[in-house]
Write a protein that holds these residues in place. Structure first.
Motif, mmCIF file in Angstrom:
data_model
loop_
_atom_site.group_PDB
_atom_site.id
_atom_site.type_symbol
_atom_site.label_atom_id
_atom_site.label_comp_id
_atom_site.label_asym_id
_atom_site.label_seq_id
_atom_site.Cartn_x
_atom_site.Cartn_y
_atom_site.Cartn_z
ATOM 1 N N ASP A 117 18.946 42.961 17.966
ATOM 2 C CA ASP A 117 18.274 41.663 18.045
ATOM 3 C C ASP A 117 18.502 41.030 19.419
ATOM 4 O O ASP A 117 19.579 41.169 20.010
ATOM 5 N N ASN A 118 17.481 40.343 19.913
ATOM 6 C CA ASN A 118 17.592 39.706 21.232
ATOM 7 C C ASN A 118 18.761 38.724 21.295
ATOM 8 O O ASN A 118 19.457 38.629 22.317
ATOM 9 N N GLY A 119 18.981 38.012 20.209
ATOM 10 C CA GLY A 119 20.104 37.078 20.180
ATOM 11 C C GLY A 119 21.442 37.780 20.304
ATOM 12 O O GLY A 119 22.371 37.274 20.950
ATOM 13 N N VAL A 120 21.539 38.948 19.688
ATOM 14 C CA VAL A 120 22.770 39.727 19.784
ATOM 15 C C VAL A 120 22.972 40.234 21.205
ATOM 16 O O VAL A 120 24.094 40.233 21.728
ATOM 17 N N ILE A 121 21.901 40.666 21.858
ATOM 18 C CA ILE A 121 21.997 41.133 23.250
ATOM 19 C C ILE A 121 22.521 40.012 24.145
ATOM 20 O O ILE A 121 23.429 40.218 24.972
ATOM 21 N N LYS A 122 21.977 38.806 23.974
ATOM 22 C CA LYS A 122 22.446 37.673 24.776
ATOM 23 C C LYS A 122 23.917 37.381 24.496
ATOM 24 O O LYS A 122 24.700 37.116 25.422
ATOM 25 N N ALA A 123 24.291 37.434 23.215
ATOM 26 C CA ALA A 123 25.682 37.160 22.854
ATOM 27 C C ALA A 123 26.632 38.202 23.437
ATOM 28 O O ALA A 123 27.723 37.868 23.933
ATOM 29 N N GLU A 124 26.211 39.470 23.391
ATOM 30 C CA GLU A 124 27.076 40.537 23.908
ATOM 31 C C GLU A 124 27.271 40.410 25.418
ATOM 32 O O GLU A 124 28.387 40.596 25.921
ATOM 33 N N LEU A 125 26.196 40.104 26.128
ATOM 34 C CA LEU A 125 26.328 39.917 27.571
ATOM 35 C C LEU A 125 27.177 38.682 27.881
ATOM 36 O O LEU A 125 27.966 38.681 28.835
ATOM 37 N N GLY A 126 27.037 37.644 27.076
ATOM 38 C CA GLY A 126 27.861 36.452 27.251
ATOM 39 C C GLY A 126 29.331 36.747 26.992
ATOM 40 O O GLY A 126 30.210 36.264 27.721
ATOM 41 N N ASN A 127 29.611 37.542 25.968
ATOM 42 C CA ASN A 127 30.996 37.916 25.664
ATOM 43 C C ASN A 127 31.604 38.732 26.798
ATOM 44 O O ASN A 127 32.768 38.534 27.177
ATOM 45 N N PHE A 128 30.790 39.657 27.333
ATOM 46 C CA PHE A 128 31.298 40.473 28.439
ATOM 47 C C PHE A 128 31.597 39.591 29.643
ATOM 48 O O PHE A 128 32.620 39.778 30.320
ATOM 49 N N ALA A 129 30.722 38.626 29.930
ATOM 50 C CA ALA A 129 30.954 37.715 31.056
ATOM 51 C C ALA A 129 32.265 36.958 30.860
ATOM 52 O O ALA A 129 33.041 36.768 31.810
ATOM 53 N N GLY A 130 32.523 36.523 29.636
ATOM 54 C CA GLY A 130 33.762 35.805 29.357
ATOM 55 C C GLY A 130 34.994 36.668 29.584
ATOM 56 O O GLY A 130 35.993 36.208 30.172
ATOM 57 N N GLU A 131 34.944 37.919 29.128
ATOM 58 C CA GLU A 131 36.071 38.830 29.332
ATOM 59 C C GLU A 131 36.274 39.138 30.813
ATOM 60 O O GLU A 131 37.413 39.214 31.293
ATOM 61 N N TYR A 132 35.165 39.317 31.512
ATOM 62 C CA TYR A 132 35.248 39.592 32.946
ATOM 63 C C TYR A 132 35.893 38.409 33.673
ATOM 64 O O TYR A 132 36.756 38.600 34.546
ATOM 65 N N ASN A 133 35.495 37.198 33.307
ATOM 66 C CA ASN A 133 36.059 36.013 33.956
ATOM 67 C C ASN A 133 37.541 35.844 33.646
ATOM 68 O O ASN A 133 38.325 35.391 34.497
ATOM 69 N N ASP A 134 37.938 36.201 32.440
ATOM 70 C CA ASP A 134 39.364 36.157 32.098
ATOM 71 C C ASP A 134 40.155 37.107 32.992
ATOM 72 O O ASP A 134 41.273 36.796 33.427
ATOM 73 N N TRP A 135 39.586 38.274 33.255
ATOM 74 C CA TRP A 135 40.215 39.275 34.131
ATOM 75 C C TRP A 135 40.375 38.726 35.545
ATOM 76 O O TRP A 135 41.439 38.851 36.160
ATOM 77 N N VAL A 136 39.320 38.090 36.059
ATOM 78 C CA VAL A 136 39.386 37.551 37.417
ATOM 79 C C VAL A 136 40.416 36.426 37.499
ATOM 80 O O VAL A 136 41.248 36.383 38.426
ATOM 81 N N ARG A 137 40.380 35.508 36.549
ATOM 82 C CA ARG A 137 41.302 34.369 36.566
ATOM 83 C C ARG A 137 42.762 34.825 36.416
ATOM 84 O O ARG A 137 43.662 34.231 37.024
ATOM 85 N N ARG A 138 42.980 35.839 35.596
ATOM 86 C CA ARG A 138 44.348 36.280 35.328
ATOM 87 C C ARG A 138 45.092 36.666 36.602
ATOM 88 O O ARG A 138 46.299 36.392 36.755
ATOM 89 N N PHE A 139 44.397 37.288 37.542
ATOM 90 C CA PHE A 139 45.088 37.809 38.723
ATOM 91 C C PHE A 139 44.712 37.081 40.013
ATOM 92 O O PHE A 139 45.169 37.484 41.093
ATOM 93 N N ASP A 140 43.930 36.026 39.917
ATOM 94 C CA ASP A 140 43.480 35.341 41.127
ATOM 95 C C ASP A 140 44.647 34.780 41.925
ATOM 96 O O ASP A 140 44.729 34.976 43.143
ATOM 97 N N GLU A 141 45.567 34.084 41.263
ATOM 98 C CA GLU A 141 46.708 33.497 41.969
ATOM 99 C C GLU A 141 47.609 34.576 42.553
ATOM 100 O O GLU A 141 48.152 34.421 43.649
ATOM 101 N N ASP A 142 47.776 35.668 41.821
ATOM 102 C CA ASP A 142 48.618 36.775 42.306
ATOM 103 C C ASP A 142 48.120 37.338 43.626
ATOM 104 O O ASP A 142 48.913 37.822 44.442
ATOM 105 N N MET A 143 46.803 37.291 43.835
ATOM 106 C CA MET A 143 46.223 37.957 44.993
ATOM 107 C C MET A 143 45.982 37.012 46.169
ATOM 108 O O MET A 143 45.490 37.432 47.222
#
Length: 324
Positions: free
Chosen positions: A151-177
């Motif tokens: 479903d199109n709604g599921v596709i949008k949700a999945e891409l949104g979830n991936f964006a959230g996980e990706y941003n968590d990854w960036v934020r987690r190590f931003d200060e370290d770097m």
């Protein structure tokens, strides 16, 4: 070549060919080599200064020979071998006063003390990054399940979830770097973040359907914050006009992103190799710290703050658990 330079060259050769260092540093790369070279350079300076003093001394105070000078220096100091038996010679101020230049030697030990903390903090945070890269690989793989029946709604949700996980990854190590962070200038960490960012921005995913990667689906990386942003209006429009292209783009991205993350953690690649280097350097300092202090003096104690202090505490906690 001056007598100091000749002495320095000989002392560097002797230290770097010490079996204890050669065995520890074999195949461990820049971290271990850098530490050994620093120790060798410091001993070269001390040894070279000692010989220079012999040639510049007046006749009344000059020892009969260089051998007498070295014998005198040896008898006053605990050891001229940082891996040998330790002894006395450390003053209340933490300096080895038996040395010709105790202040320079003390400064060298201060460097080693700080490196000890830095390496342990890096090891802790890079180990965390290794785990996060594995998680990002799994998140990328999840998108591969999207197909034309999704479903199109599921596709949008999945891409949104991936964006959230990706941003968590960036934020987690931003200060370290950042400058002064636990992984500032650590190539393995910098390359890992860059590789995953480049994978997200790969414009060839979906090319056969006339699309130019996730950006044509409204999924982009902010150039300032480095965080992922999803334009759902743009995504809705592409889904309405070219859903097959969206599905193909997401599936290709999923496979390529997961592969990029997998390679970062592969044996002998960036993260495992750097962790191995750090492990050997940490072990060398731990095994020889008493002997190094006996030669160079105690040095100033490292005083980590912020994220480095937190990473060091995490390393020490993990090390304590592993010793049980």
């Amino acid at each position: 070549m001056s007598i100091s330079e000749i002495a320095g060259t000989g002392f560097n050769f002797a230290l770097l060919n010490n079996p204890a260092i050669k065995n520890k540093s074999s195949g461990t790369g820049d971290v271990m080599s850098s530490l050994a070279i620093r120790i060798a350079e410091s001993q070269s300076q001390i040894f070279g200064s000692l010989l220079s003093s012999f040639f510049s001394a007046d006749a009344a105070s000059k020892p009969a020979s260089i051998g007498d000078l070295l014998a005198s220096q040896y008898s006053q100091s605990a050891s001229t071998d940082p891996l040998g038996d330790s002894g006395g010679g450390i003053s209340a101020s933490g300096r080895n006063t038996a040395l010709f230049d105790p202040e320079s030697a003390y400064g060298m030990m201060s460097v080693i003390n700080n490196k000890d903390v830095a390496y342990k903090a890096q090891f802790s945070e890079l180990s965390q990054m290794k785990s996060y890269v594995t998680e990002m690989r799994q998140e990328g793989q999840k998108l591969g399940h999207i197909d034309m029946a999704t479903d199109n709604g599921v596709i949008k949700a999945e891409l949104g979830n991936f964006a959230g996980e990706y941003n968590d990854w960036v934020r987690r190590f931003d200060e370290d770097m950042q400058n002064g962070g636990a992984m500032a200038g650590v190539q393995a960490a910098e390359i890992s973040r860059w590789e995953l960012e480049q994978s997200v921005g790969n414009m060839f995913n979906g090319a056969r359907d006339g699309l130019h990667g996730l950006r044509d689906l409204g999924f982009t990386i902010d150039p300032v914050t480095k965080l992922a942003v999803v334009d759902t209006v743009k995504l809705d429009a592409v889904l309405a006009g070219n859903k097959q292209g969206v599905v193909d783009t997401v599936q290709e991205f999923s496979a390529n992103f997961a592969r990029a993350a997998e390679l970062l953690n592969a044996d002998g690649n960036f993260i495992p190799r750097q962790l191995d280097n750090l492990s050997h350097a940490i072990a060398y300092i731990d095994d020889n710290k008493s002997a190094l202090q006996a030669e160079f003096g105690l040095g100033d104690a490292a005083r980590p703050t912020g994220r480095i202090a937190q990473a060091l505490a995490a390393y020490n906690q993990t090390a304590a658990i592993s010793r049980r």
